[in-house]
Design an enzyme around this catalytic site. Structure first.
Site, short mmCIF file in Angstrom:
data_model
loop_
_atom_site.label_atom_id
_atom_site.label_comp_id
_atom_site.label_asym_id
_atom_site.label_seq_id
_atom_site.Cartn_x
_atom_site.Cartn_y
_atom_site.Cartn_z
N ASN A 50 4.75 97.63 72.84
CA ASN A 50 3.31 97.50 72.98
C ASN A 50 2.62 98.37 71.94
OD1 ASN A 50 1.41 99.75 74.17
ND2 ASN A 50 3.44 100.09 75.07
N CYS B 192 1.69 109.41 72.72
CA CYS B 192 1.36 108.00 72.49
C CYS B 192 1.67 107.64 71.04
CB CYS B 192 -0.11 107.70 72.79
SG CYS B 192 -0.51 105.97 72.42
N VAL C 6 -1.06 98.90 72.41
CA VAL C 6 -2.39 98.77 73.00
C VAL C 6 -3.35 99.77 72.35
CG1 VAL C 6 -3.71 99.07 75.14
CG2 VAL C 6 -1.54 97.82 75.17
#
Lengths: 303, 266
Positions: free
Chosen positions: A69, A130, A71
């Protein structure tokens, strides 16, 4: 029924199963499938000081036994959370934990400070891992100095339980864990996603708009287990394990490797009710093996 | 955040039994599933089917509701074989069990206050799938329905008798092998008259052309988008599309959007 309670330095959980940030929305999206108050805790979507639109589509690539991912921390900002989302969560008797991210140390601290005043937020999880943002995020989590600086600033701003979420994209994850423990973290959670990539040979382009993204799902579980094992030996604070947990057996593996609790992430996409099966399955394992309490298996891997 | 819409049925996981799985042409098949206790489902909503026993298809597959027989608890899914997930679904046999998450998404707008203005439902390729249930629902409310369906060639064509039972069916093919030659937007149905409302599902270039036609003629228009999804519940934020108010989830804010919400350059 075995005693499933665990304690994350003052944060009492009715069982060791939490939901991982970014995979469970704000919990309400799953209310048709899960009685939210039965979860050990709910870690809501990564929250930043200001609204973020996240990365362009496509943001997701399916890979064998997992997904990537990118995002990019899409969220409406901490003030929106406090004013509009928190009031919906507060009446539900669950351990609500907010994942906090930022692009500089001051943003992390300011976001944590705004959350500190919310009675029904039990803890924060500081995301220094992240992989999908250009500034901050994982860059803080890949050096002991960077990780230490964020944790030091947040510790001053946030008196309740502070969990720090670690990146596996480092040479020595135990060294980072020791650095955040030294700065006052109450717990570490690991692993965040592994930096990965997917290529479309038909278009000869990357699948993700950002080229690279975070790998999750059962394909990362062996890496995650290894990291939890290394970190649990290196620190005194409780470790929360995550990475590819799909079943109760997976969760028990993390508990044996030294995790006091676990987070379930990508599995929620395959089975939105999976967390209930994992809680029940841990209980069944304990009963069938003659344990009265989950405490009796935490870190009890025989090597 | 999820919509607090009281009209939305509670979502659930259902172990469905395969009633039939019929090959329709070289790439399409019709999977019919049965389960008891299915909630009410709206036209334009979709389901996510769990794919078991293959590591290459890890996530559920989002598939639109082609038809619903509520009394029998049967849903029909018109599926195109594309990759590992749909290939696996094509191999299911009557009596097999498959786990289905439903109902997902918002669905198409249905008429309010007895509005019976005629509608044109424009589909392309496997995008015709959600239009049958929509058309039948509209016809049941007294709305005249025309289907304008585009295919690449006769080879891609399907038996359209179920559509013909609901409304008028107009066909275009790119090579002219069936119906009028060309794209749906060139069809005489749209060139000679203007519908009161257009609802469309198909390849993005086709939907953009339909949206441009609707916009140029001041006709309200809804499009059903298809992005790669993970959760289907609005939680993971993977399937977003750009809108006038920022990124929105195709799975939970959509899949149906009014073209005025989108940022398409049309």
């Amino acid at each position: 029924m075995a005693d499933l309670r665990v304690d994350i330095r003052g944060l009492q959980l009715s069982n060791p199963v939490l939901t991982a940030s970014g995979t469970f929305g704000y919990g309400l999206e799953f209310a048709d499938f899960v009685p939210l108050e039965r979860l050990g805790g709910i870690i809501v979507k990564g929250t930043t000081i200001a609204r973020r639109e996240g990365n362009p589509y496509p943001r997701m690539a399916e890979v064998p036994s997992g997904m990537l991912n990118a995002v990019g921390l899409q969220n409406k900002g901490v003030d929106y959370f406090v004013d509009h989302i928190y009031p919906q969560l507060a009446p539900i008797a669950a351990n609500w934990i907010v994942n906090v991210s930022g692009s500089c140390v001051e943003d992390y601290a300011a976001t944590a400070e705004k959350l500190a005043g919310l009675e029904h937020i039990s803890a924060i999880e500081v995301n220094i891992s992240c992989p999908n943002v250009k500034q901050g995020g994982m860059s803080f989590g890949t050096t002991t100095q960077g990780a230490g600086s964020v944790v030091r600033a947040v510790r001053k701003a946030y008196p309740k339980t502070m969990i720090v979420k670690l990146s596996p994209n480092v040479t020595d994850i135990a060294e980072i864990a020791r650095a955040v423990e030294a700065e006052g973290a109450d717990s570490v959670s690991l692993i965040n996603t592994l930096l990965g990539m997917a290529v479309n040979v038909k278009t000869r382009r990357p699948v993700l708009s950002t080229v690279t993204g975070g790998l999750s799902g059962p394909c990362v579980k062996p890496v995650a287990l290894r990291c939890v094992w290394q970190v649990a030996k290196a620190v005194q604070i409780p470790v929360i394990g995550l990475g590819g947990i799909m079943t109760a057996t997976d969760a028990i593996e993390f508990l044996l490797a030294g995790a006091t609790a676990v987070e379930v992430g990508t599995a929620n996409f395959i089975d939105p009710s999976v967390t209930m099966k994992i809680i029940d399955g841990i209980n069944t394992y304990l009963e069938e093996n003659g344990f009265q309490s989950v405490q009796q298996i935490i870190g009890k891997l025989e090597v | 955040m999820p919509h607090k819409n009281e009209n939305m049925a509670k979502k659930g996981l259902f172990d469905c039994t395969v009633v039939s799985n019929e090959t329709l042409n070289h790439s399409y098949f019709m999977l019919r599933l049965q389960a008891d206790g299915l909630p009410a489902m709206r036209p334009g909503q979709f389901v996510e089917v769990r794919i078991d026993h293959t590591p290459d298809a890890f996530l559920r597959r989002p598939i639109s509701l082609h038809d619903v027989q509520a009394a029998e608890g049967i849903i029909s899914l018109l599926i195109q074989r594309v990759g590992a997930g749909t290939q696996h679904l094509a191999t299911l046999k009557p009596g097999d069990t498959v786990n289905v998450l439903l109902p997902l998404g918002n669905g198409f707008s249905l008429p309010e206050n007895g509005d019976r203005r005629p509608r044109v439902l424009v589909g392309g390729g496997v995008g015709i799938a959600p239009l049958l249930y929509l058309g039948r629902t509209l016809a049941g409310q007294g709305v005249p329905v025309s289907f304008l369906l585009g295919f690449r060639s006769q080879r891609e064509m399907l038996d359209l008798s179920a559509f013909e039972a609901v409304g008028s069916v107009y066909i275009t093919t790119e090579d002219g092998s069936v119906g009028e030659k060309g794209f749906v937007t060139n069809h005489s149905l749209l060139q000679n008259g203007q519908p009161g409302f257009i609802q469309t599902c198909g390849p993005t270039p086709m939907m953009k052309a339909v949206a441009a036609y609707a916009s140029a003629h001041g006709i309200p228009c809804e499009v059903s988008l298809e992005n790669k999804m993970a959760c289907g519940l609005g939680a993971c934020l993977c399937c977003v599309t750009e809108t006038q108010t920022g990124h929105k989830c195709v799975c939970s804010d959509g899949p149906v959007f009014n073209i005025s919400e989108l940022t398409w350059q049309i």
